[in-house]
Motif scaffolding. Structure first.
Motif, PDB file in Angstrom:
ATOM      1  N   LEU A 153       0.831  -1.204   0.000  1.00 12.15           N
ATOM      2  CA  LEU A 153       0.000   0.000   0.000  1.00 12.15           C
ATOM      3  C   LEU A 153       0.868   1.258   0.000  1.00 12.15           C
ATOM      4  O   LEU A 153       0.567   2.232  -0.691  1.00 12.15           O
ATOM      5  N   LYS A 154       1.955   1.228   0.759  1.00 13.65           N
ATOM      6  CA  LYS A 154       2.849   2.392   0.777  1.00 13.65           C
ATOM      7  C   LYS A 154       3.564   2.523  -0.572  1.00 13.65           C
ATOM      8  O   LYS A 154       3.796   3.634  -1.051  1.00 13.65           O
ATOM      9  N   LEU A 162       2.328   1.802  -3.414  1.00 11.45           N
ATOM     10  CA  LEU A 162       1.377   2.412  -4.349  1.00 11.45           C
ATOM     11  C   LEU A 162       1.248   3.911  -4.112  1.00 11.45           C
ATOM     12  O   LEU A 162       1.053   4.681  -5.048  1.00 11.45           O
ATOM     13  N   ALA A 163       1.352   4.291  -2.833  1.00  7.83           N
ATOM     14  CA  ALA A 163       1.183   5.711  -2.500  1.00  7.83           C
ATOM     15  C   ALA A 163       2.376   6.547  -2.960  1.00  7.83           C
ATOM     16  O   ALA A 163       2.247   7.751  -3.177  1.00  7.83           O
ATOM     17  N   PRO A 206       0.992   2.206  -9.908  1.00  2.64           N
ATOM     18  CA  PRO A 206      -0.464   2.119 -10.041  1.00  2.64           C
ATOM     19  C   PRO A 206      -0.819   2.165 -11.531  1.00  2.64           C
ATOM     20  O   PRO A 206      -0.007   2.597 -12.350  1.00  2.64           O
ATOM     21  N   PRO A 207      -2.021   1.713 -11.887  1.00  2.00           N
ATOM     22  CA  PRO A 207      -2.424   1.841 -13.285  1.00  2.00           C
ATOM     23  C   PRO A 207      -2.376   3.319 -13.705  1.00  2.00           C
ATOM     24  O   PRO A 207      -2.470   4.198 -12.859  1.00  2.00           O
ATOM     25  N   TYR A 208      -2.237   3.546 -14.967  1.00  2.00           N
ATOM     26  CA  TYR A 208      -2.256   4.916 -15.514  1.00  2.00           C
ATOM     27  C   TYR A 208      -1.228   5.825 -14.843  1.00  2.00           C
ATOM     28  O   TYR A 208      -1.531   6.942 -14.448  1.00  2.00           O
ATOM     29  N   THR A 209      -0.026   5.308 -14.685  1.00  2.00           N
ATOM     30  CA  THR A 209       1.057   6.123 -14.136  1.00  2.00           C
ATOM     31  C   THR A 209       2.040   6.426 -15.258  1.00  2.00           C
ATOM     32  O   THR A 209       2.446   5.513 -15.984  1.00  2.00           O
ATOM     33  N   PRO A 210       2.395   7.699 -15.424  1.00  2.00           N
ATOM     34  CA  PRO A 210       3.383   8.011 -16.459  1.00  2.00           C
ATOM     35  C   PRO A 210       4.755   7.446 -16.103  1.00  2.00           C
ATOM     36  O   PRO A 210       5.258   7.657 -15.003  1.00  2.00           O
ATOM     37  N   LEU A 247      -8.633  -3.299  -0.739  1.00  2.00           N
ATOM     38  CA  LEU A 247      -7.843  -2.137  -0.319  1.00  2.00           C
ATOM     39  C   LEU A 247      -6.740  -1.831  -1.340  1.00  2.00           C
ATOM     40  O   LEU A 247      -6.442  -0.674  -1.634  1.00  2.00           O
ATOM     41  N   LEU A 248      -6.146  -2.892  -1.872  1.00  2.00           N
ATOM     42  CA  LEU A 248      -5.093  -2.722  -2.884  1.00  2.00           C
ATOM     43  C   LEU A 248      -5.689  -2.040  -4.124  1.00  2.00           C
ATOM     44  O   LEU A 248      -5.101  -1.107  -4.672  1.00  2.00           O
ATOM     45  N   MET A 284      -6.359   1.624  -3.282  1.00  2.00           N
ATOM     46  CA  MET A 284      -5.159   2.466  -3.232  1.00  2.00           C
ATOM     47  C   MET A 284      -4.537   2.623  -4.611  1.00  2.00           C
ATOM     48  O   MET A 284      -3.882   3.619  -4.884  1.00  2.00           O
ATOM     49  N   SER A 285      -4.749   1.647  -5.492  1.00  2.00           N
ATOM     50  CA  SER A 285      -4.142   1.759  -6.817  1.00  2.00           C
ATOM     51  C   SER A 285      -5.000   2.618  -7.750  1.00  2.00           C
ATOM     52  O   SER A 285      -4.516   3.048  -8.790  1.00  2.00           O
ATOM     53  N   ARG A 286      -6.248   2.862  -7.406  1.00  2.00           N
ATOM     54  CA  ARG A 286      -7.110   3.742  -8.208  1.00  2.00           C
ATOM     55  C   ARG A 286      -7.737   4.792  -7.299  1.00  2.00           C
ATOM     56  O   ARG A 286      -8.910   4.700  -6.922  1.00  2.00           O
ATOM     57  N   PRO A 296      -1.058   9.559 -10.383  1.00  2.00           N
ATOM     58  CA  PRO A 296      -0.877   8.125 -10.596  1.00  2.00           C
ATOM     59  C   PRO A 296      -2.111   7.334 -10.155  1.00  2.00           C
ATOM     60  O   PRO A 296      -2.681   7.619  -9.101  1.00  2.00           O
ATOM     61  N   GLY A 297      -2.525   6.396 -10.980  1.00  2.00           N
ATOM     62  CA  GLY A 297      -3.685   5.572 -10.654  1.00  2.00           C
ATOM     63  C   GLY A 297      -4.983   6.130 -11.213  1.00  2.00           C
ATOM     64  O   GLY A 297      -6.028   5.497 -11.101  1.00  2.00           O
ATOM     65  N   ILE A 298      -4.913   7.309 -11.792  1.00  2.00           N
ATOM     66  CA  ILE A 298      -6.133   7.944 -12.313  1.00  2.00           C
ATOM     67  C   ILE A 298      -5.966   8.170 -13.811  1.00  2.00           C
ATOM     68  O   ILE A 298      -4.989   8.776 -14.256  1.00  2.00           O
ATOM     69  N   ASP A 299      -6.916   7.632 -14.580  1.00  2.00           N
ATOM     70  CA  ASP A 299      -6.899   7.781 -16.035  1.00  2.00           C
ATOM     71  C   ASP A 299      -7.463   9.159 -16.352  1.00  2.00           C
ATOM     72  O   ASP A 299      -8.681   9.338 -16.370  1.00  2.00           O
ATOM     73  N   PHE A 322       4.334  15.721  -1.291  1.00  2.00           N
ATOM     74  CA  PHE A 322       4.816  14.523  -1.968  1.00  2.00           C
ATOM     75  C   PHE A 322       6.300  14.649  -2.313  1.00  2.00           C
ATOM     76  O   PHE A 322       6.728  15.709  -2.757  1.00  2.00           O
ATOM     77  N   ASP A 361      -1.331   8.993   3.809  1.00  2.00           N
ATOM     78  CA  ASP A 361      -2.229   8.328   2.864  1.00  2.00           C
ATOM     79  C   ASP A 361      -3.549   8.046   3.582  1.00  2.00           C
ATOM     80  O   ASP A 361      -3.538   7.609   4.728  1.00  2.00           O
ATOM     81  N   PRO A 389      -4.220   8.523  -1.784  1.00  2.00           N
ATOM     82  CA  PRO A 389      -2.808   8.559  -1.402  1.00  2.00           C
ATOM     83  C   PRO A 389      -2.248   9.973  -1.569  1.00  2.00           C
ATOM     84  O   PRO A 389      -2.851  10.810  -2.237  1.00  2.00           O
ATOM     85  N   ARG A 390      -1.102  10.180  -0.988  1.00  2.94           N
ATOM     86  CA  ARG A 390      -0.460  11.506  -1.052  1.00  2.94           C
ATOM     87  C   ARG A 390      -0.118  11.914  -2.472  1.00  2.94           C
ATOM     88  O   ARG A 390       0.078  13.088  -2.757  1.00  2.94           O
ATOM     89  N   SER A 391      -0.026  10.924  -3.380  1.00  2.34           N
ATOM     90  CA  SER A 391       0.397  11.220  -4.755  1.00  2.34           C
ATOM     91  C   SER A 391      -0.713  11.860  -5.585  1.00  2.34           C
ATOM     92  O   SER A 391      -0.467  12.312  -6.696  1.00  2.34           O
TER      93      SER A 391
END
Lengths: 293, 364, 200
Positions: free
Chosen positions: A25-26, A28-29, A217-221, C24-25, C28-30, C144-147, C172, C177, C190-192
């Motif tokens: 999780l970290k 991904l963040a 994560p998905p959609y990451t440049p 949760l994964l 956090m990834s989206r 990141p994670g957002i289209d 960041f 998070d 997340p912070r990103s």
């Protein structure tokens, strides 16, 4: 296959899974940052994919369908061994078809077929630190990431250009993630680097011996490092796959005899098989077919 | 003609069968029992316990049998087993000062309270192949010490005698501190001494031997004296939460080495001897001694010494001391790398072409 | 607290933990995407299902935890102690996991650990309890994670809360998070993730 009853689901104990899950999780963040984790000894040697195996074990759920590839192929011995391990300790479905897999654990390749939303790539990573060969000390490389001090990497790539006229890194080609961290994409050929960028799939990286986890994560440049006057470029081949005729896939060179005869075939066995089943034919397909009979 | 490499699964199964067969060897020769290994190859068993980080002679002997005598492979088996074991708690620190001694020598004093006890040692044997052993006779029994009793066989640490006078530093002691755990936390540098000692304790014997040796040959200022080496049994005590007082849960055999090294002193600290510490499960003198040399050399920063030798470099020493990690990464080169090699092949071909065409142009 | 009064944990611990973590994964990834909880364990009041699932999935004796006074009922405290063994800490800045109602986010978040430049992973995870999603204050998210971009509006997250979260994103790669834990779903920030005013 008989499920192993003496071990917990997916082998790892629950406390170890939670530790890895928290690290994921970290990761991904902070995309591209290497999170230290207390990697465990696994029943296969370091270097055989213990990091990837621990990540897969920590994310696996009973409904998953798992694909394991090594060098792009499902039938290489290590891929077979890891697939059997998860059949045994988790009882999950396995597949060789990229599109059927919910989790794909890989060593050294990204499948040719476009990945989809909801799929998870798990990469086995030997040396997670992209700066390691420039600076062996962890205390130093950690500082460089903290300060975003990546000059050394650019100097290295530029020295390549000065000496050879182009960048002489062909695999494990460094990338910059979301304009912040420089990341090692694992030893995939740079041919695969563009697939990392803005992928709809979730991409997780596990380094067991070095005890690091990182993620995209998905959609990451994800940008392969280059220079304005020397843009990043991938490998190309002069000929198509000898078996399926593909011109867009990564080709392995196979030595045919002791007279230097060579042929080039897709490294992604599922991609090649699927194409051949759909009727695509490469220049040597017939000869190979005859020989196999 | 090209035939795709298929049937990895079958090949693996066959390899495993072949391995089992080769392990057994000639079936005309009696099979080794685990008991025989435990009793007659004790030093191998002890090394596997130490570097496998589990005190279990039976398990280590079995691992040696399964590994066909390859000790690093046996250590790996034990480690992989260890990692699945539940953890009930942490024992009290063992009191090596109360060790029931089987062997105890000091190189720094001719005689010490408690005496010099040679015990079972190769030290003064002549290394002549003993062909009598091939005849499988019973060995002569050693004469028991006349004063043998539990009480007389405990003796204070030699270095404690010097510490009374302030001539040698006292070891740090903190019974309440929660020990670090290298198996549960990723390493972080700089690493404190307790955690370093943990890494060294499971570190590869031959690697530590070579590094320790290097400190004696001038790669780090060393000047060591073997203050004391002791081998014997100590009690392991544990405090169950519901009881609140320690109970003895067993006894283990340990080898301990306290190395004495010079220290010039500084403006603030009077010259005194410093210590390097080594310990191994069972009988592991070479390991304990080498470890104590490397422990001392890794204290360079703390003692204000210049760090210039490999054995003084924490990251170098500790990141490479684990033989299970090392053998994995070295041996993984056996796995297929043809995708990456293909990349390099393409690059080298291209660069050769470029050089050749440059040469051709120059020639014109 | 007797054993009878203790809320049970996961009914199928290994499986429930696995599917809950995947949820949760995925969250956090989206960032911003609301995910339905795959299991609905019994909740120790006033914890909702989202908070309960996160506690049971991620906490154990190796983690530190801080629970806001407004949530720290005897049954919640006992639940965390018995099922996870997580170590409670007195100072919120020392906690790896912080549970609080969404209303306390603006005041709380600036006090949490944001990690260090060399170890940004040592930052806290905030679990903010919400009544659900589709609240009044919507923001546009990207990163990141957002289209492209997406919108998010946890119920009860006010403008002040969003401001604090936007400041957090500005730190960041350091920063906290956040999971927004609802009664039947969760979403992560997340912070990103960059936060901007809604286009509407």
């Amino acid at each position: 296959m008989q499920e192993e009853q003496n071990y917990n689901f997916a082998y790892l104990d629950e406390q170890t899974k939670r530790m890895i899950r928290r690290a994921l999780l970290k990761a991904l963040a902070v995309p591209g940052y290497q999170v230290p984790f207390a990697g465990r000894e696994m029943p296969m040697p370091y270097g055989w994919g213990t990091g990837g195996i621990q990540v897969t074990a920590a994310i696996l759920e009973p409904e998953d369908t798992l694909k394991v590839i090594d060098q792009g192929a499902d039938d290489t011995t290590n891929a077979v061994s890891i697939r059997k391990f998860f059949q045994k300790v988790a009882g999950v479905e396995t597949t060789e078809k990229t599109e059927e897999a919910s989790i794909i654990q890989t060593r050294h390749r990204i499948p040719e077929r476009d990945l989809e939303e909801g799929q998870i790539m798990v990469y086995q990573v030997p040396i997670p630190e992209p700066l390691r060969f420039l600076e062996p000390r962890e205390t130093e490389t950690r500082k460089m990431h903290a300060l975003e001090e990546y000059g050394l990497m650019h100097v290295k790539l530029y020295e390549d250009i000065a000496r050879h006229g182009h960048i002489a890194t062909t695999y494990a080609y460094p990338v910059k993630v979301a304009d912040r961290y420089i990341m090692d994409p694992s030893p995939i050929p740079k041919f695969d680097n563009p697939k990392l960028d803005n992928s709809p799939a979730l991409q997780l990286f596990g380094a067991g011996r070095e005890k690091r986890i990182y993620a995209l994560p998905p959609y990451t440049p994800v940008k392969s490092l280059d220079f304005e006057d020397h843009p990043f470029e991938t490998q190309t081949w002069d000929e198509p796959c000898a078996l399926c005729g593909a011109t867009d896939s990564y080709l392995d060179e196979v030595i045919m005899d002791d007279k230097g005869t060579r042929m080039f075939v897709c490294s992604d066995t599922d991609y090649c098989t699927t194409r051949r089943e759909a009727g695509h034919v490469g220049p040597d397909a017939q000869a190979v077919g005859e020989a196999a009979e | 003609m090209y035939v795709a490499v298929k049937g990895g699964e079958k090949a693996i199964d066959n390899a495993h069968r072949l391995l089992a067969e080769t392990r057994r060897g000639d079936t005309g020769v009696a099979e080794l029992s685990v008991d025989q290994i435990r009793e007659q190859l004790k030093l191998a068993v002890d090394r596997v316990m130490t570097e496998g980080s589990v005190y279990d002679p039976e398990l280590a002997a079995l691992a040696i049998k399964q590994a066909r005598g390859d000790l690093i492979e046996a250590i790996f088996l034990v480690r992989a087993y260890r990692t699945t074991l539940p953890r009930f708690g942490t024992s009290k620190p063992v009191e090596t000062g109360k060790m029931r001694l089987e062997r105890r020598i000091s190189a720094t004093f001719k005689d010490v309270p408690g005496g010099q006890v040679l015990g079972p040692t190769f030290d003064y044997t002549h290394r002549l192949i003993d062909f009598a052993l091939a005849a499988e006779g019973e060995p002569p029994r050693a004469e028991a010490r006349e004063d043998f009793s539990e009480e007389t066989l405990a003796a204070p640490h030699v270095l404690d005698l010097l510490a009374e006078e302030g001539l040698v530093e006292r070891p740090e002691r903190d019974d309440e501190a929660v020990p670090g755990d290298i198996t549960r936390h990723p390493s972080e540098f700089p690493m404190d001494r307790a955690t370093r000692l943990q890494s060294l304790a499971r570190g590869d014997e031959s690697y530590l031997l070579a590094l320790g040796y290097s400190t004696q040959r001038g790669y780090a200022k060393s000047h060591p004296f073997a203050g004391e080496i002791r081998l014997g049994r100590v009690s392991v005590e544990y405090v169950p939460e519901e009881l609140g007082f320690p109970v003895e849960i067993g006894e283990i055999e340990l080898t301990e080495c306290n190395m004495i090294n010079q220290f010039a002193g500084s403006k603030k600290v009077a010259p005194q001897f410093t210590r390097g510490y080594g310990v191994a499960m069972g009988h592991g003198e070479r390991k304990a001694m080498a470890m104590s040399l490397v422990d001392r050399s890794l204290r360079a920063v703390e003692l204000g010494e210049e760090v210039k030798a490999p054995a003084q470099d924490q990251e170098f020493v500790l990141e490479h001391c684990d033989n299970v990690q090392a053998t994995g990464f070295v041996e993984h080169l056996k796995l297929p790398h043809y995708v990456d090699f293909q990349s390099e092949l393409g690059l080298v071909r291209r660069m050769r072409q470029e050089v050749e065409s440059n040469l051709a142009e120059a020639a014109e | 607290m007797t054993v009878q009064e203790l809320t049970p944990g996961f009914s199928d611990p290994v499986r429930d933990a696995a599917v809950s973590f995947r949820c949760l994964l995925n969250a956090m990834s989206r960032p911003g995407l609301v995910r339905a909880l795959p299991v609905q364990p019994d909740c120790p009041a006033p914890f909702n299902a989202g908070a309960t699932v996160i506690a049971l999935s991620l906490l154990d004796a190796d983690t530190t935890v801080w629970v806001a006074d407004s949530l720290a009922s005897p049954v919640v405290t006992a639940h965390i102690a018995f099922h996870t063994g997580a170590k409670p800490v007195a100072t919120v800045g020392d906690a790896a996991f912080v549970f609080a109602p969404i209303a306390e986010l603006p005041e709380l978040l600036p006090q949490l650990s944001i990690g260090t430049p060399e170890y940004p992973d040592r930052a806290a995870t905030l679990i903010a309890l919400v009544d659900g999603f589709g609240g009044a204050e919507e923001r546009r998210l990207s990163g990141p994670g957002i289209d492209g971009n997406t919108e998010m509006a946890p119920i009860g997250l006010n403008a002040a809360g969003w401001d604090v979260l936007a400041m957090n994103a500005g730190l960041f790669p350091l920063g906290v998070d956040t999971f927004f834990a609802g009664p039947s779903s969760v979403a992560a920030l997340p912070r990103s993730t960059r936060i901007s005013p809604n286009a509407a």
